[in-house]
Design a protein around this motif. Structure first.
Motif: not given
Length: 91
Positions: A3-10, A37-42, A51-52, A62-75
Motif C-alpha cells: 500500500l502507498y499513500m501518495v500525496v499529490e500537490k497540484f 481511495s482518495s481525499w482532496v484537501h478543501e 494505491m495498491e 503512473w506518476i510519469a503520466n501525471w508528473s507534468d501537472l502534479v508533484d508527488f510524495e510517496v509513502y
C-alpha cells in the motif's frame, strides 16, 4: 500487496488541469496498480491517494503520466490493524 499513500500537490495549486485530464483519459494507471481511495484537501490544491500494487515500478509508471501537472510524495504504509499486530509483541 504493498500500500502507498501518495500525496499529490497540484502544480500552481491548480486542480483544473488534473481533473480535465482525468475526465478525458481516466486514471492512466497501468495494469497491476489499483486505486483504493482518495481525499482532496478543501483548498483543492492537494490530493491524498491510496494505491495498491505488488510492483513499486508500476507506481512510478503512473506518476510519469501525471508528473507534468502534479508533484508527488510517496509513502509506503500499512493498515492500522497490521500496525497493531506488528507492535503487539512489544506491548
Amino acid at each position: 500487496m504493498g500500500l502507498y499513500m501518495v500525496v499529490e500537490k497540484f502544480r500552481n495549486g491548480d486542480a483544473a488541469p488534473v481533473y480535465r485530464r482525468f475526465q478525458d483519459c481516466g486514471r492512466l494507471a497501468p495494469a497491476g496498480l489499483t486505486y483504493v481511495s482518495s481525499w482532496v484537501h478543501e483548498t483543492m490544491d492537494c490530493c491524498y491517494q491510496l494505491m495498491e500494487t505488488e510492483d513499486r515500478a508500476l507506481l512510478d509508471q503512473w506518476i510519469a503520466n501525471w508528473s507534468d501537472l502534479v508533484d508527488f510524495e510517496v509513502y509506503p504504509v500499512i493498515s492500522s490493524k497490521d500496525a497493531a499486530e506488528k507492535i503487539s509483541p512489544r506491548l
